[in-house]
Write a protein that holds these residues in place. Structure first.
Motif, short mmCIF file in Angstrom:
data_model
loop_
_atom_site.label_atom_id
_atom_site.label_comp_id
_atom_site.label_asym_id
_atom_site.label_seq_id
_atom_site.Cartn_x
_atom_site.Cartn_y
_atom_site.Cartn_z
N MET A 1 0.82 -1.23 0.00
CA MET A 1 0.00 0.00 0.00
C MET A 1 0.85 1.27 0.00
SD MET A 1 -3.18 -0.47 2.60
CE MET A 1 -2.39 -1.57 3.75
N PHE A 2 1.97 1.21 0.71
CA PHE A 2 2.74 2.44 0.95
C PHE A 2 4.17 2.26 0.44
CE2 PHE A 2 -0.06 1.67 4.79
CZ PHE A 2 -1.12 2.44 4.34
N GLY B 1 5.17 6.47 -2.85
CA GLY B 1 5.61 7.68 -2.15
C GLY B 1 6.12 8.73 -3.13
N GLU B 2 6.90 8.29 -4.13
CA GLU B 2 7.42 9.24 -5.14
C GLU B 2 6.30 9.83 -5.98
OE1 GLU B 2 10.57 7.48 -7.47
OE2 GLU B 2 11.59 6.88 -5.62
N ASP C 1 5.08 13.86 -6.31
CA ASP C 1 4.90 14.59 -7.58
C ASP C 1 3.49 15.16 -7.68
OD1 ASP C 1 7.42 13.94 -8.27
OD2 ASP C 1 6.89 12.34 -9.68
N LEU C 2 2.53 14.31 -7.30
CA LEU C 2 1.12 14.70 -7.38
C LEU C 2 0.83 15.90 -6.47
CD1 LEU C 2 -1.57 11.94 -6.90
CD2 LEU C 2 -1.59 13.94 -5.46
N GLY D 1 2.04 8.62 6.31
CA GLY D 1 2.40 10.02 6.06
C GLY D 1 2.87 10.33 4.65
N LEU D 2 2.46 9.52 3.67
CA LEU D 2 2.93 9.78 2.30
C LEU D 2 2.55 11.17 1.81
CD1 LEU D 2 3.71 6.82 2.35
CD2 LEU D 2 2.59 6.50 0.16
#
Ligand SMILES: C[S@@+](CC[C@H](N)C(=O)[O-])C[C@H]1O[C@@H](n2cnc3c(N)ncnc32)[C@H](O)[C@@H]1O
Length: 246
Positions: free
Chosen positions: A17-18, A23-24, A28-29, A52-53
């Motif tokens: 999931m994480f 995370g990258e 960007d998003l 905490g992503l």
């Protein structure tokens, strides 16, 4: 214990999931999303923040960030991620069923299908009402889920995700109660051991989640198909609903 209260579920399936790749992509998003473009210093709550992503890139974008989650293990990870990145975020352990900080936030985010977890439809509506209460006037709530229309496009095909350490996760989705709810069964296979988990949550069409926002008091409610702000249509991969508190 309800499935979502199981700390070990979130920890055991964290690699899928994480992941670092996700995370990258999230970084960007958050840096580019027009839906996440708020005035500098905006008070942003990430409700069900997980590890905490979103917290670190939101703090980097100049917001005053708070993360809320029920899982102590996820909050520990979030604390470590923020400390490593030098990002300032307030972290609170709380249940979204009851968490309210009246008139405290300009934005409440609930992302990556962290909504619809409660068995009673009214309890899910209460989460939106709580968010409404926690927002300052003019503030906005964004909820990001897998819309019913999106899911209809690919449901039925089991998914297999391979992890960097050679383990893999098989995911099978089953529609329940005439498309009201979805059960996701996961099997994590690592070497000769297998760990299974089942998650059951409500499914919403764009219209249904829109109407739930209206029932919670939100105005100017809109549906989007992604954080790029695209319209919610047959090409969408996500359903994002945004509403404003008067
Ligand atoms: C699918 S994860 C998403 C995490 C994060 N939003 C992300 O984008 O990676 C759902 C999160 O919701 C949290 N959660 C589950 N039930 C909750 C509840 N009742 N109240 C608060 N957090 C909850 C879990 O601990 C988990 O971290």
């Amino acid at each position: 214990m309800k499935w979502y209260e199981d700390d070990s579920l979130w920890s055991d399936f964290a690699p899928t999931m994480f992941s670092a790749d996700r995370g990258e992509a999230v970084a960007d998003l958050v840096a580019s999303s027009p839906l996440l473009d708020f005035p500098p210093g905006s008070r942003v709550l990430d409700l069900c923040c997980g590890p905490g992503l979103f917290l670190v890139p939101l703090a980097r974008r100049g917001y005053d960030v708070t993360g809320v989650d029920l899982s102590p293990a996820m909050l520990d990870r979030a604390r470590t991620a923020c400390a490593r990145a030098g990002a300032d975020a307030r972290l609170v352990r709380a249940d979204m069923a009851s968490y309210v900080e009246p008139h405290t936030f300009d934005v409440v985010l609930n992302v990556y299908t962290s909504f619809g977890y409660f068995d009673e439809p009214d309890d899910n509506l209460q989460v939106l009402r709580n968010a409404y209460e926690s927002l300052a006037p003019g503030g906005q709530l964004l909820v990001d889920v897998m819309g019913k229309e999106v899911l209809a496009g690919w449901i039925g095909r089991p998914q297999v995700v391979e992890l960097p350490d050679g383990a893999y996760v098989v995911q099978r989705d089953t529609v329940l109660d005439g498309w009201r709810r979805l059960r996701t069964d996961w099997t994590l296979v690592r070497g000769s051991t297998a760990r299974t988990a089942s998650l059951t949550s409500f499914l919403y069409s764009g219209a249904e989640l829109h109407d739930l926002f209206v029932a919670a008091g939100f105005t100017g409610v809109e549906c989007f198909g992604g954080f790029d702000g695209a319209a919610y249509d047959q090409h969408s991969r996500r359903l994002i609903v945004r509403g404003t508190k008067k």
